[in-house]
Enzyme design. Structure first.
Site, PDB file in Angstrom:
ATOM      1  N   SER A 187       0.887  -1.575   0.072  1.00 48.95           N
ATOM      2  CA  SER A 187       0.112   0.154   0.033  1.00 48.95           C
ATOM      3  C   SER A 187       0.962   1.238  -0.246  1.00 48.95           C
ATOM      4  O   SER A 187       2.196   1.096   0.389  1.00 48.95           O
ATOM      5  CB  SER A 187      -0.790  -0.140   1.033  1.00 48.95           C
ATOM      6  OG  SER A 187      -1.235   1.366   1.353  1.00 48.95           O
ATOM      7  N   TYR A 202      -2.214  -0.948  10.530  1.00 44.15           N
ATOM      8  CA  TYR A 202      -2.030  -1.235   9.222  1.00 44.15           C
ATOM      9  C   TYR A 202      -0.650  -0.580   8.235  1.00 44.15           C
ATOM     10  O   TYR A 202       0.184  -1.334   7.714  1.00 44.15           O
ATOM     11  CB  TYR A 202      -2.799  -0.425   8.561  1.00 44.15           C
ATOM     12  CG  TYR A 202      -3.641  -0.636   6.963  1.00 44.15           C
ATOM     13  CD1 TYR A 202      -3.719  -1.324   6.652  1.00 44.15           C
ATOM     14  CD2 TYR A 202      -2.989   0.325   5.413  1.00 44.15           C
ATOM     15  CE1 TYR A 202      -3.778  -2.315   5.417  1.00 44.15           C
ATOM     16  CE2 TYR A 202      -3.248   0.317   4.442  1.00 44.15           C
ATOM     17  CZ  TYR A 202      -3.931  -0.949   4.460  1.00 44.15           C
ATOM     18  OH  TYR A 202      -3.329  -1.304   3.166  1.00 44.15           O
ATOM     19  N   LYS A 206       2.363  -2.578   6.488  1.00 43.66           N
ATOM     20  CA  LYS A 206       2.153  -2.433   5.315  1.00 43.66           C
ATOM     21  C   LYS A 206       3.547  -1.980   4.707  1.00 43.66           C
ATOM     22  O   LYS A 206       4.900  -2.764   3.721  1.00 43.66           O
ATOM     23  CB  LYS A 206       1.681  -1.822   4.544  1.00 43.66           C
ATOM     24  CG  LYS A 206      -0.268  -1.424   3.913  1.00 43.66           C
ATOM     25  CD  LYS A 206      -0.159  -3.529   3.039  1.00 43.66           C
ATOM     26  CE  LYS A 206      -1.767  -3.736   3.268  1.00 43.66           C
ATOM     27  NZ  LYS A 206      -1.559  -5.067   2.569  1.00 43.66           N
TER      28      LYS A 206
HETATM   29  N1  LIG Z   1      -8.918  -0.585  -1.455  1.00 44.98           N
HETATM   30  C1  LIG Z   1      -7.932  -0.229  -1.149  1.00 44.98           C
HETATM   31  O1  LIG Z   1      -7.974   1.373  -1.509  1.00 44.98           O
HETATM   32  C2  LIG Z   1      -6.620  -0.367  -1.014  1.00 44.98           C
HETATM   33  C3  LIG Z   1      -5.276  -0.005  -0.763  1.00 44.98           C
HETATM   34  C4  LIG Z   1      -3.933   0.100  -1.143  1.00 44.98           C
HETATM   35  C5  LIG Z   1      -3.654  -1.013  -0.489  1.00 44.98           C
HETATM   36  N2  LIG Z   1      -5.094  -2.067  -0.140  1.00 44.98           N
HETATM   37  C6  LIG Z   1      -4.640  -3.681  -0.301  1.00 44.98           C
HETATM   38  O2  LIG Z   1      -5.039  -4.679  -1.033  1.00 44.98           O
HETATM   39  C7  LIG Z   1      -5.836  -5.659  -0.364  1.00 44.98           C
HETATM   40  C8  LIG Z   1      -6.996  -6.256  -0.848  1.00 44.98           C
HETATM   41  O3  LIG Z   1      -8.114  -5.114  -0.152  1.00 44.98           O
HETATM   42  P1  LIG Z   1      -9.395  -4.642  -0.301  1.00 44.98           P
HETATM   43  O4  LIG Z   1      -9.491  -3.309  -0.527  1.00 44.98           O
HETATM   44  O5  LIG Z   1     -10.009  -5.516  -1.676  1.00 44.98           O
HETATM   45  O6  LIG Z   1     -10.415  -5.677   0.287  1.00 44.98           O
HETATM   46  P2  LIG Z   1     -11.357  -6.313   0.822  1.00 44.98           P
HETATM   47  O7  LIG Z   1     -11.246  -6.636   2.348  1.00 44.98           O
HETATM   48  O8  LIG Z   1     -12.366  -5.895  -0.198  1.00 44.98           O
HETATM   49  O9  LIG Z   1     -10.990  -8.136   0.243  1.00 44.98           O
HETATM   50  C9  LIG Z   1      -9.483  -8.975   1.612  1.00 44.98           C
HETATM   51  C10 LIG Z   1      -9.245  -9.623   1.178  1.00 44.98           C
HETATM   52  O10 LIG Z   1      -9.218 -10.965   2.262  1.00 44.98           O
HETATM   53  C11 LIG Z   1      -9.604 -12.000   2.515  1.00 44.98           C
HETATM   54  N3  LIG Z   1      -9.543 -12.052   4.499  1.00 44.98           N
HETATM   55  C12 LIG Z   1      -9.219 -11.107   5.042  1.00 44.98           C
HETATM   56  N4  LIG Z   1      -8.404 -11.390   6.366  1.00 44.98           N
HETATM   57  C13 LIG Z   1      -7.832 -13.329   5.772  1.00 44.98           C
HETATM   58  C14 LIG Z   1      -7.072 -14.029   6.146  1.00 44.98           C
HETATM   59  N5  LIG Z   1      -7.315 -14.250   7.770  1.00 44.98           N
HETATM   60  N6  LIG Z   1      -7.415 -14.919   6.056  1.00 44.98           N
HETATM   61  C15 LIG Z   1      -7.696 -15.181   4.222  1.00 44.98           C
HETATM   62  N7  LIG Z   1      -8.591 -14.213   3.878  1.00 44.98           N
HETATM   63  C16 LIG Z   1      -8.777 -12.798   4.787  1.00 44.98           C
HETATM   64  C17 LIG Z   1     -11.241 -11.050   2.792  1.00 44.98           C
HETATM   65  O11 LIG Z   1     -12.209 -12.125   3.206  1.00 44.98           O
HETATM   66  C18 LIG Z   1     -11.595 -10.182   1.645  1.00 44.98           C
HETATM   67  O12 LIG Z   1     -12.194 -11.613   0.761  1.00 44.98           O
HETATM   68  C19 LIG Z   1      -5.225  -5.251   1.333  1.00 44.98           C
HETATM   69  O13 LIG Z   1      -4.373  -6.236   1.341  1.00 44.98           O
HETATM   70  C20 LIG Z   1      -5.241  -3.751   0.955  1.00 44.98           C
HETATM   71  O14 LIG Z   1      -4.547  -3.921   2.449  1.00 44.98           O
HETATM   72  C21 LIG Z   1      -6.209  -1.661  -0.184  1.00 44.98           C
END
Ligand SMILES: NC(=O)c1ccc[n+]([C@@H]2O[C@H](COP(=O)([O-])OP(=O)(O)OC[C@H]3O[C@@H](n4cnc5c(N)ncnc54)[C@H](O)[C@@H]3O)[C@@H](O)[C@H]2O)c1
Length: 294
Positions: A187, A202, A206
């Site tokens: 991130s 968080y 990251k």
């Molecule tokens: N959405 C954003 O703006 C953003 C920005 C930067 C980074 N990210 C990163 O991208 C990744 C995905 O984010 P997202 O927005 O799609 O989130 P999201 O919550 O939509 O998806 C995350 C998925 O991970 C699964 N998950 C959570 N804990 C788990 C565990 N212990 N074991 C197995 N699966 C697990 C959840 O069930 C979910 O399906 C994350 O690592 C997040 O930190 C997201």
């Protein structure tokens, strides 16, 4: 006393200019191949490859899983804790792209289960070539009030979980002896502190993910396992939209004036997963609409 600002004192060496003979020998060492058009796009294909995507039941993980399937994957394993969404994801991926898709319910913190599932994937789908670590969680808590178990949970899923999945997959890749590519979804929070929401665990997780990625890239280059990360900025997901008071502030702080579409990470994911990035390891690709340049 040594003058540390003086390059000569530090031992820098200006080589003598190459002789005409050196230049002729260097030119002769480059094979004389006829100039023909190259198909650079073909190197982005993933035909016959098998990918594992954690957190692939929804969100950015699903979007990247779809991107990989669209360029020829043979098989995809979706690892997630959410069964209904996971089963729906593999149905969509198989239906749209004809790829062999399997869902495995697993918590990425569970080392034994992760190792067992990686063995199952190798049996069910074939040798593992690509891993995308997208499973992740965040919570917004003031640092002085952060309960230690909540802080630990974020580190445990985002950092330790990514390591356990990667380690289990890498054991297979090393045994297979044909390399592989591992992509961590880090991130921009790994290099800047988001504002105004408090998210110390968080952000720390990251930053650690990025340095883990670099450490593994150095260790496993010998096995031809490449490790890289993608660092998204604010993405236009349902979860982010639900933060109605913050959404507009995030948009205003992003130079491109909007949040990113999840599909806008897919090209980088395909590139990192494929031969087109064969000389790239230990790199972090920031895709944030310019947020971190300010
Ligand atoms: N959405 C954003 O703006 C953003 C920005 C930067 C980074 N990210 C990163 O991208 C990744 C995905 O984010 P997202 O927005 O799609 O989130 P999201 O919550 O939509 O998806 C995350 C998925 O991970 C699964 N998950 C959570 N804990 C788990 C565990 N212990 N074991 C197995 N699966 C697990 C959840 O069930 C979910 O399906 C994350 O690592 C997040 O930190 C997201």
């Amino acid at each position: 006393m040594t003058d540390l600002n003086n390059n000569t004192a530090k031992g820098a060496v200006v080589p003598p200019p190459p002789s005409a003979a050196d230049i002729a020998a260097a030119n002769a060492s480059i094979p004389d191949v006829p100039f023909e058009p190259k198909n650079f796009l073909a190197k982005f294909r993933l035909d016959g490859k098998v990918a594992v995507v954690t957190g692939g039941a929804r969100g950015l993980g699903f979007s990247m899983a779809e991107g990989l399937c669209s360029v020829g994957l043979k098989g995809i394993a979706i690892l997630d804790v959410q069964t209904d969404l996971g089963l729906d994801a593999i149905k969509k991926l198989h239906g749209a792209y004809g790829v062999q898709a399997q869902f495995y319910k697993v918590d990425v913190r569970d080392e034994t289960a992760v190792n067992d599932i990686m063995d199952s994937i190798a049996r069910d789908l074939g040798a593992i070539d690509i891993v995308v670590n997208s499973a992740g969680v965040a919570d917004l808590v003031h640092a002085e009030e952060y309960p230690s178990e909540k802080f630990r949970r974020v580190i445990d899923i985002n950092l330790n979980g990514s390591f356990l999945v990667t380690q289990a997959a890498a054991k297979h890749m090393i045994a297979q002896g044909r390399g592989g590519t591992i992509i961590f979804i880090a991130s921009m929070s790994g290099s800047i502190v988001n504002w105004p929401q408090p998210q110390s665990a968080y952000n720390a997780s990251k930053a650690a993910v990025k340095h883990l990625m670099k450490s593994l890239a150095a260790e496993w280059a010998v096995h031809r396992i490449r490790c890289n990360s993608i660092s998204p900025g604010y993405m236009d997901t349902a979860l982010n939209r639900s933060y109605t008071t913050l959404f507009n502030e995030w948009k205003d702080r992003t130079p491109l004036g909007r949040l990113g579409d999840p599909d806008e990470l897919t090209g980088a994911c395909i590139w990192l997963a494929s031969e087109s990035s064969a000389f790239c390891t230990g790199s972090d690709i920031v895709i944030d609409g310019g947020y971190t340049v300010l």
